[in-house]
Design a protein around this motif. Structure first.
Motif, PDB file in Angstrom:
ATOM      1  N   LEU A 228       0.858  -1.185   0.000  1.00  0.00           N
ATOM      2  CA  LEU A 228       0.000   0.000   0.000  1.00  0.00           C
ATOM      3  C   LEU A 228       0.892   1.233   0.000  1.00  0.00           C
ATOM      4  CD1 LEU A 228      -1.644  -2.171   2.093  1.00  0.00           C
ATOM      5  CD2 LEU A 228      -3.296  -0.334   1.891  1.00  0.00           C
ATOM      6  N   THR A 229       0.529   2.198  -0.847  1.00  0.00           N
ATOM      7  CA  THR A 229       1.338   3.403  -0.977  1.00  0.00           C
ATOM      8  C   THR A 229       0.436   4.628  -1.057  1.00  0.00           C
ATOM      9  OG1 THR A 229       2.946   2.128  -2.262  1.00  0.00           O
ATOM     10  CG2 THR A 229       3.168   4.519  -2.293  1.00  0.00           C
ATOM     11  N   ALA A 230       0.765   5.645  -0.262  1.00  0.00           N
ATOM     12  CA  ALA A 230       0.130   6.961  -0.395  1.00  0.00           C
ATOM     13  C   ALA A 230       1.154   7.858  -1.079  1.00  0.00           C
ATOM     14  CB  ALA A 230      -0.266   7.513   0.964  1.00  0.00           C
ATOM     15  N   PRO A 231       1.120   7.961  -2.428  1.00  0.00           N
ATOM     16  CA  PRO A 231       2.223   8.605  -3.156  1.00  0.00           C
ATOM     17  C   PRO A 231       2.425  10.073  -2.815  1.00  0.00           C
ATOM     18  CG  PRO A 231       0.359   8.130  -4.614  1.00  0.00           C
ATOM     19  CD  PRO A 231       0.082   7.441  -3.336  1.00  0.00           C
ATOM     20  N   ASP A 232       1.364  10.769  -2.392  1.00  0.00           N
ATOM     21  CA  ASP A 232       1.483  12.191  -2.076  1.00  0.00           C
ATOM     22  C   ASP A 232       1.370  12.462  -0.580  1.00  0.00           C
ATOM     23  OD1 ASP A 232       1.625  12.696  -4.839  1.00  0.00           O
ATOM     24  OD2 ASP A 232      -0.562  12.746  -4.992  1.00  0.00           O
TER      25      ASP A 232
ATOM     26  N   SER B 103      -6.833  11.834  -0.108  1.00  0.00           N
ATOM     27  CA  SER B 103      -5.435  11.467  -0.301  1.00  0.00           C
ATOM     28  C   SER B 103      -5.367  10.195  -1.143  1.00  0.00           C
ATOM     29  CB  SER B 103      -4.753  11.228   1.049  1.00  0.00           C
ATOM     30  OG  SER B 103      -4.860  12.370   1.889  1.00  0.00           O
ATOM     31  N   PRO B 104      -4.733  10.251  -2.333  1.00  0.00           N
ATOM     32  CA  PRO B 104      -4.639   9.056  -3.177  1.00  0.00           C
ATOM     33  C   PRO B 104      -3.924   7.912  -2.456  1.00  0.00           C
ATOM     34  CG  PRO B 104      -4.063  11.026  -4.427  1.00  0.00           C
ATOM     35  CD  PRO B 104      -4.162  11.452  -2.986  1.00  0.00           C
ATOM     36  N   LEU B 105      -4.429   6.694  -2.696  1.00  0.00           N
ATOM     37  CA  LEU B 105      -3.865   5.488  -2.103  1.00  0.00           C
ATOM     38  C   LEU B 105      -3.814   4.408  -3.180  1.00  0.00           C
ATOM     39  CD1 LEU B 105      -2.984   4.013   0.564  1.00  0.00           C
ATOM     40  CD2 LEU B 105      -5.362   3.285   0.778  1.00  0.00           C
ATOM     41  N   VAL B 106      -2.665   3.761  -3.318  1.00  0.00           N
ATOM     42  CA  VAL B 106      -2.484   2.699  -4.297  1.00  0.00           C
ATOM     43  C   VAL B 106      -2.359   1.364  -3.559  1.00  0.00           C
ATOM     44  CG1 VAL B 106      -1.012   1.774  -6.125  1.00  0.00           C
ATOM     45  CG2 VAL B 106      -1.372   4.243  -5.946  1.00  0.00           C
ATOM     46  N   ILE B 107      -3.178   0.386  -3.966  1.00  0.00           N
ATOM     47  CA  ILE B 107      -3.148  -0.957  -3.388  1.00  0.00           C
ATOM     48  C   ILE B 107      -2.652  -1.910  -4.459  1.00  0.00           C
ATOM     49  CG2 ILE B 107      -4.500  -2.775  -2.281  1.00  0.00           C
ATOM     50  CD1 ILE B 107      -6.550  -0.628  -1.534  1.00  0.00           C
ATOM     51  N   GLU B 108      -1.592  -2.653  -4.144  1.00  0.00           N
ATOM     52  CA  GLU B 108      -1.032  -3.615  -5.075  1.00  0.00           C
ATOM     53  C   GLU B 108      -1.160  -5.025  -4.499  1.00  0.00           C
ATOM     54  OE1 GLU B 108       2.516  -1.395  -7.360  1.00  0.00           O
ATOM     55  OE2 GLU B 108       2.737  -1.408  -5.162  1.00  0.00           O
ATOM     56  N   GLY B 109      -1.375  -5.986  -5.378  1.00  0.00           N
ATOM     57  CA  GLY B 109      -1.540  -7.367  -4.917  1.00  0.00           C
ATOM     58  C   GLY B 109      -1.963  -8.254  -6.061  1.00  0.00           C
ATOM     59  N   SER B 110      -2.939  -9.125  -5.819  1.00  0.00           N
ATOM     60  CA  SER B 110      -3.442 -10.027  -6.853  1.00  0.00           C
ATOM     61  C   SER B 110      -4.886 -10.410  -6.535  1.00  0.00           C
ATOM     62  CB  SER B 110      -2.577 -11.289  -6.943  1.00  0.00           C
ATOM     63  OG  SER B 110      -2.622 -12.014  -5.718  1.00  0.00           O
TER      64      SER B 110
ATOM     65  N   THR C  38      -4.081  -6.607 -10.408  1.00  0.00           N
ATOM     66  CA  THR C  38      -2.979  -6.455  -9.455  1.00  0.00           C
ATOM     67  C   THR C  38      -2.862  -5.052  -8.876  1.00  0.00           C
ATOM     68  OG1 THR C  38      -1.384  -5.901 -11.201  1.00  0.00           O
ATOM     69  CG2 THR C  38      -1.636  -8.239 -10.627  1.00  0.00           C
ATOM     70  N   ARG C  39      -3.726  -4.109  -9.304  1.00  0.00           N
ATOM     71  CA  ARG C  39      -3.579  -2.714  -8.859  1.00  0.00           C
ATOM     72  C   ARG C  39      -4.942  -2.043  -8.712  1.00  0.00           C
ATOM     73  NH1 ARG C  39       0.506   1.439  -9.268  1.00  0.00           N
ATOM     74  NH2 ARG C  39      -0.409   3.538  -9.498  1.00  0.00           N
ATOM     75  N   ILE C  40      -5.139  -1.394  -7.558  1.00  0.00           N
ATOM     76  CA  ILE C  40      -6.334  -0.599  -7.284  1.00  0.00           C
ATOM     77  C   ILE C  40      -5.890   0.796  -6.868  1.00  0.00           C
ATOM     78  CG2 ILE C  40      -8.311  -0.297  -5.727  1.00  0.00           C
ATOM     79  CD1 ILE C  40      -8.510  -3.323  -5.545  1.00  0.00           C
ATOM     80  N   GLU C  41      -6.549   1.807  -7.406  1.00  0.00           N
ATOM     81  CA  GLU C  41      -6.303   3.190  -7.017  1.00  0.00           C
ATOM     82  C   GLU C  41      -7.533   3.715  -6.297  1.00  0.00           C
ATOM     83  OE1 GLU C  41      -5.206   5.303 -10.537  1.00  0.00           O
ATOM     84  OE2 GLU C  41      -3.307   4.199 -10.784  1.00  0.00           O
TER      85      GLU C  41
ATOM     86  N   ALA D 135      -5.889  -1.125  10.012  1.00  0.00           N
ATOM     87  CA  ALA D 135      -5.916  -2.326   9.181  1.00  0.00           C
ATOM     88  C   ALA D 135      -6.744  -2.019   7.943  1.00  0.00           C
ATOM     89  CB  ALA D 135      -6.518  -3.499   9.947  1.00  0.00           C
ATOM     90  N   LEU D 136      -6.476  -2.737   6.857  1.00  0.00           N
ATOM     91  CA  LEU D 136      -7.255  -2.564   5.632  1.00  0.00           C
ATOM     92  C   LEU D 136      -7.799  -3.923   5.213  1.00  0.00           C
ATOM     93  CD1 LEU D 136      -6.598  -0.338   2.593  1.00  0.00           C
ATOM     94  CD2 LEU D 136      -7.028  -2.764   2.194  1.00  0.00           C
ATOM     95  N   THR D 137      -9.128  -3.982   5.006  1.00  0.00           N
ATOM     96  CA  THR D 137      -9.783  -5.212   4.555  1.00  0.00           C
ATOM     97  C   THR D 137     -10.377  -4.980   3.174  1.00  0.00           C
ATOM     98  OG1 THR D 137     -10.290  -5.993   6.787  1.00  0.00           O
ATOM     99  CG2 THR D 137     -11.632  -6.865   5.005  1.00  0.00           C
ATOM    100  N   LEU D 138     -10.047  -5.871   2.251  1.00  0.00           N
ATOM    101  CA  LEU D 138     -10.575  -5.825   0.883  1.00  0.00           C
ATOM    102  C   LEU D 138     -11.419  -7.074   0.669  1.00  0.00           C
ATOM    103  CD1 LEU D 138      -8.694  -4.844  -2.336  1.00  0.00           C
ATOM    104  CD2 LEU D 138      -9.976  -6.979  -2.272  1.00  0.00           C
ATOM    105  N   THR D 139     -12.688  -6.874   0.273  1.00  0.00           N
ATOM    106  CA  THR D 139     -13.616  -7.992   0.060  1.00  0.00           C
ATOM    107  C   THR D 139     -14.114  -7.974  -1.372  1.00  0.00           C
ATOM    108  OG1 THR D 139     -14.341  -7.860   2.379  1.00  0.00           O
ATOM    109  CG2 THR D 139     -15.729  -9.099   0.860  1.00  0.00           C
TER     110      THR D 139
END
Length: 363
Positions: free
Chosen positions: A152-156, A164-171, A202-205, A218-222
């Motif tokens: 997880l990255t908050a680029p700014d 605030s933009p947040l990038v979630i990487e995974g699969s 693999t990527r969510i913005e 914590a972050l939960t993705l369903t």
């Protein structure tokens, strides 16, 4: 299963006009979480102790009573099998007869009891009645793995007064149906993230909403088919700070609005006021229309004076009402008391002035 009741029910079913022979007809397989998705998608993990509940739709699903005249009557249900990347037959205790047009099944997963991890891929599904006859539906089920989060990255960074933009990487992300993403912290309500784009599997913005309380979440993705992943301590939200704040004058009458000057004494890593953009200033107080609820009341006519000062008007009389207020009793004004401020700078920094050294609305 209530066997005597089931035996009686099945005897009635066997005599009904809807029973047109022993060959079933399987017309569809449905995941109740996504009824309109074909083929039905199901995750090979999660689902609780029993697995994921799915629905078989068709006609002429005919169970058969066994040993009905003995002390241990039973019911033999149609057999349900999967074929694809691997072959699998559902255990009898995972099948449930509703009527001749509907059966339900609990598909075991990695996390169920007993467990069974089906390889991802597309499966055909067949139903075989106890007295013979089989119906098969090709490509009826798509098994998918659970999502994973690797980064997880908050680029700014994080801004108090803007998303605030947040990038979630995974699969295992779903580009055809949006997942539910929630920030979670002990003692606080879950914070859903509403604005998001699934760029790929693999990527969510997405975006963290403005003024989300600072802290570690914590972050939960369903995913829509039900599978979820939780990354503990995934995100620590902090905002840049303004300097020490003070207000002058520090009080004003409840019967009229009051012009104030906010002074920002910046030092070290704290920030001064910036010239460009809108400065948001709130008095944290209740209004007379709802005296039991403390809310953020925006000040109006907020003006940048210098990097250390803002000028604004506290709506003692008007509260949230449109100005000018013609009723001298100020029915929507601020309840008399002493209150603090929240100040948000266009740079994303913020500061607070506690009620102990804040502004007093006098009766």
């Amino acid at each position: 299963m209530r066997l005597p009741v089931a035996a009686a029910l099945l005897s009635l079913v066997a005599c009904s006009e809807s029973t047109e022979g022993t060959t079933p007809k399987l017309e569809g397989l449905i995941n109740p979480r996504q009824r309109l998705i074909t083929p039905a998608r199901v995750c090979n993990a999660g689902g609780g102790t029993a697995g994921w509940r799915l629905e078989l739709i068709g006609s002429r699903f005919i169970p058969v009573p066994r040993d009905a005249l003995t002390d241990t009557p039973s019911v033999e249900l149609p057999l349900v099998s999967l074929s694809g990347p691997t072959d699998y037959t559902l255990p009898a205790d995972h099948l449930f007869f509703a009527r001749t047009e509907l059966m339900r099944m609990d598909l075991p997963t990695r996390d169920s009891t007993p467990s069974n991890t089906l390889p991802p891929g597309t499966y055909s599904v067949s139903v075989t009645n106890p007295l013979g006859g089989t119906s098969e539906l090709e490509d009826a089920l798509r098994v998918v793995p659970p999502p994973e989060i690797t980064n997880l990255t908050a680029p700014d960074g994080f801004r108090y007064n803007a998303a605030s933009p947040l990038v979630i990487e995974g699969s295992g992300f779903r580009s055809d149906a949006l997942p539910l993403i929630v920030l979670q912290r002990q003692g606080e309500e879950d914070q859903p993230l509403f604005t998001l784009t699934v760029v790929s599997d693999t990527r969510i913005e997405t975006e963290v909403p403005p003024a989300t309380p600072e802290g570690t979440y914590a972050l939960t993705l369903t995913n829509p088919e039900g599978c979820s992943v939780t990354r503990p301590q995934a995100l620590t939200i902090t905002y840049p700070r303004l300097g020490a704040l003070s207000v002058s004058p520090a009080s004003g009458p409840a019967k009229s609005d009051t012009v104030i000057t906010l002074t920002n004494t910046a030092s070290g890593a704290s920030r001064p006021f910036t010239t460009r953009g809108t400065h948001d200033v709130y008095l944290v107080a209740p209004v007379k229309t709802d005296p039991g609820q403390t809310v953020n009341i925006p000040l109006y006519d907020v003006t940048f004076v210098s990097s250390s000062q803002l000028r604004a008007t506290v709506p003692n009389c008007s509260g949230f009402d449109s100005r000018p207020v013609t009723d001298p009793s100020c029915p929507g004004g601020i309840v008399p008391g002493t209150y603090g401020f929240i100040v948000a700078d266009p740079s994303g920094a913020f500061g607070t002035l506690p009620a102990s050294s804040g502004f007093t609305v006098s009766p």
